[in-house]
Design a protein around this motif. Sequence first.
Motif, mmCIF file in Angstrom:
data_model
loop_
_atom_site.group_PDB
_atom_site.id
_atom_site.type_symbol
_atom_site.label_atom_id
_atom_site.label_comp_id
_atom_site.label_asym_id
_atom_site.label_seq_id
_atom_site.Cartn_x
_atom_site.Cartn_y
_atom_site.Cartn_z
ATOM 1 N N GLY A 210 -3.024 86.744 56.546
ATOM 2 C CA GLY A 210 -1.817 86.277 57.225
ATOM 3 C C GLY A 210 -1.911 84.863 57.745
ATOM 4 O O GLY A 210 -1.159 84.480 58.657
ATOM 5 N N GLU A 211 -2.807 84.050 57.164
ATOM 6 C CA GLU A 211 -2.939 82.666 57.612
ATOM 7 C C GLU A 211 -1.605 81.917 57.451
ATOM 8 O O GLU A 211 -0.976 81.974 56.421
ATOM 9 N N GLU A 212 -1.216 81.220 58.513
ATOM 10 C CA GLU A 212 0.045 80.485 58.513
ATOM 11 C C GLU A 212 -0.108 79.139 57.801
ATOM 12 O O GLU A 212 -1.209 78.655 57.560
ATOM 13 N N TYR A 213 1.028 78.529 57.515
ATOM 14 C CA TYR A 213 1.035 77.195 56.930
ATOM 15 C C TYR A 213 0.436 76.193 57.923
ATOM 16 O O TYR A 213 0.435 76.419 59.134
ATOM 17 N N VAL A 214 -0.044 75.068 57.390
ATOM 18 C CA VAL A 214 -0.476 73.938 58.217
ATOM 19 C C VAL A 214 0.524 72.822 57.960
ATOM 20 O O VAL A 214 0.665 72.357 56.817
ATOM 21 N N PHE A 215 1.232 72.399 59.011
ATOM 22 C CA PHE A 215 2.386 71.537 58.781
ATOM 23 C C PHE A 215 2.599 70.612 59.966
ATOM 24 O O PHE A 215 2.200 70.904 61.089
ATOM 25 N N ASP A 216 3.252 69.493 59.715
ATOM 26 C CA ASP A 216 3.539 68.491 60.735
ATOM 27 C C ASP A 216 5.025 68.555 61.074
ATOM 28 O O ASP A 216 5.875 68.392 60.199
ATOM 29 N N SER A 323 11.165 75.654 56.328
ATOM 30 C CA SER A 323 11.538 76.593 57.381
ATOM 31 C C SER A 323 10.401 77.565 57.706
ATOM 32 O O SER A 323 10.071 77.795 58.870
ATOM 33 N N ILE A 324 9.783 78.123 56.668
ATOM 34 C CA ILE A 324 8.657 79.036 56.878
ATOM 35 C C ILE A 324 7.501 78.302 57.544
ATOM 36 O O ILE A 324 6.863 78.813 58.471
ATOM 37 N N LEU A 326 7.619 75.769 59.501
ATOM 38 C CA LEU A 326 7.954 75.467 60.891
ATOM 39 C C LEU A 326 7.994 76.715 61.767
ATOM 40 O O LEU A 326 8.198 76.612 62.978
ATOM 41 N N GLY A 327 7.813 77.876 61.164
ATOM 42 C CA GLY A 327 7.823 79.119 61.926
ATOM 43 C C GLY A 327 9.208 79.566 62.348
ATOM 44 O O GLY A 327 9.352 80.312 63.324
ATOM 45 N N LYS A 328 10.233 79.141 61.628
ATOM 46 C CA LYS A 328 11.610 79.495 61.970
ATOM 47 C C LYS A 328 11.994 80.849 61.372
ATOM 48 O O LYS A 328 11.559 81.168 60.253
ATOM 49 N N PRO A 329 12.810 81.636 62.065
ATOM 50 C CA PRO A 329 13.405 82.802 61.404
ATOM 51 C C PRO A 329 14.197 82.324 60.196
ATOM 52 O O PRO A 329 15.084 81.481 60.326
ATOM 53 N N THR A 330 13.851 82.841 59.031
ATOM 54 C CA THR A 330 14.424 82.346 57.785
ATOM 55 C C THR A 330 15.226 83.438 57.104
ATOM 56 O O THR A 330 14.695 84.513 56.812
ATOM 57 N N ILE A 331 16.505 83.179 56.884
ATOM 58 C CA ILE A 331 17.342 84.099 56.113
ATOM 59 C C ILE A 331 17.389 83.518 54.701
ATOM 60 O O ILE A 331 18.018 82.477 54.452
ATOM 61 N N TYR A 345 6.432 85.920 56.853
ATOM 62 C CA TYR A 345 5.556 86.145 58.009
ATOM 63 C C TYR A 345 6.253 86.958 59.106
ATOM 64 O O TYR A 345 6.049 86.722 60.302
ATOM 65 N N GLY A 346 7.090 87.878 58.694
ATOM 66 C CA GLY A 346 7.752 88.755 59.660
ATOM 67 C C GLY A 346 8.889 88.110 60.412
ATOM 68 O O GLY A 346 9.413 88.684 61.375
ATOM 69 N N ARG A 347 9.301 86.909 59.982
ATOM 70 C CA ARG A 347 10.388 86.209 60.653
ATOM 71 C C ARG A 347 11.565 86.070 59.689
ATOM 72 O O ARG A 347 11.481 85.341 58.700
#
Length: 391
Positions: A210-216, A323-324, A326-331, A345-347
Motif C-alpha cells: 500500500g505504498e503511496e505515491y511520492v509527489f510534490d 489526484s491520486i 495528491l491524496g484526494k478523494p477521486t471519482i 487507496y481507499g479514497r
Amino acid sequence: MYRCNKASQQLQKTTIYAQEHQTIMAQLNGITVHPDCHHFRGDLPCRPNKTDGYTCADCPVYAPVTSRILIIKLGAIGDVIRTTPLLRRLRQERPGCFITWLTLTPAILPQHEIEEILKFDFASALQLQAREFDVVINLDKEKEACALLNTIVAHEKFGYALRPADGVPWPVNELASHKYLTGVFDQLSLANTKPYVQEIFELCGFDFRGEEYVFDTHDDKGYDWSQLPAGPSPRIGLNTGCGDRWTTRLWSTAKWTALITKLQAAGYAPVLLGGEAEDARNCELNQATGAAYLGTFPLPQFINLMHQMHGIVTQVTMGMHISIALGKPTILMNNIFNPYEFDLYGRGQIVQPDKQCVCFYRGTCKLGGPGCMEDLPAEKVFEAVLESVPM
C-alpha cells in the motif's frame, strides 16, 4: 528468458576497474576526496562545500552511498507518477541508496526526493552506459528503453530488455512475465485483478504494502488562488478532458452540465480543470453554469490548483494520477480500461456506464454512435461525490 553473458563479464571487469579507480582517487595531491558521497559532484563543488565551506577530510555531513539504483520510466506522464511508490520501498530496502531516474518528463518527478533526474536523450544515455549500478529497473517496453537496459552494467536487472535475436521487448527475468503478458494479450489484461502499482512491485521482487505515491504539491511556490470559491462549500474539481488517444472516454458537455447543476444545488463548489485542449469546453461550461474556471496553467501550477480541491471527478487521464498522488478523494469515470488496474487507496470510487463497454483499450467505439460513456448518468457520478466528499 533473455540472458546477457557479455554484460556479466563486463560487469566483473568494470567492478575491478571502479575499485582500483576509487582507491587512486581517494587522495589527490594529498587532499582527501570522497567520490562515494551523496553530495559529491565531481564536475562542480558540492552544496556543503559551496554553502558551508566543508571539505571531504572533515565533512560533518559526509553520507556514503550504499548502492546505486537506476529507474528507467520514460512516459507517459501519468505512468511516471504512478511509478513513484517504488521510491518508498527502495529507500526502505536499501537505506543510503542513490537513485537515478531517466524519463522524458523530469518536471513531473519530486525533485527533492530523487538524487538524480535525467531527461532521456543521447547525452544521458551515453553517460549511463559508462557507469555501473547495483540495480537497474526498466518499466518501459519501448525498444530504446529495453536496449538501454541491455547495455548498462548492473549487478541486478529488472523489467524488460531487448532480445538481440529479433529486437522485440522481452522480460529480463521471470518476475516480469506477468506484467509483460498482460500487455500483449487483451484476454489476459481483461482477466487481470492486480493494480498497476502491485504489478510493478512484483516485477521488482517486492510485495506491495500500500505504498503511496511520492509527489510534490508545489505549495512552496506561493500561488495566488484568491479567485477560487471561498467558504464552507467543498470544492470539487472537474477534470473535463481525456486526451486525444482514447477519445472513447470522453463525456459530453450535456452530461458535465447536468453534474455541475446537481453539485451546485447540493451546496458544492464545482471548479473546472484542464489544459489547452479542454479550454474551449471549460469556457462553455463556465458560461452555461457559472462553475468556476480560472484558465490553463503550467504543470506545477496546475498540480497546486488541484491540491486546492476537496475532491476530483476525472476520467482515466493524467489528472487522475495527479489526484491520486495528491491524496484526494477521486471519482474515476472509466469505461474502456480494466478497473482493477487503478488503486484509489481507499479514497473515492470508480463509476462506469450502465451499459457494458465492449471496446477494451480502443480509441474509437467499434459499435459506432456516441459510445458507452453516454450511458453513464450524471446522477451516478453525483452520488459517488456525495459518498466520497460528504458535505
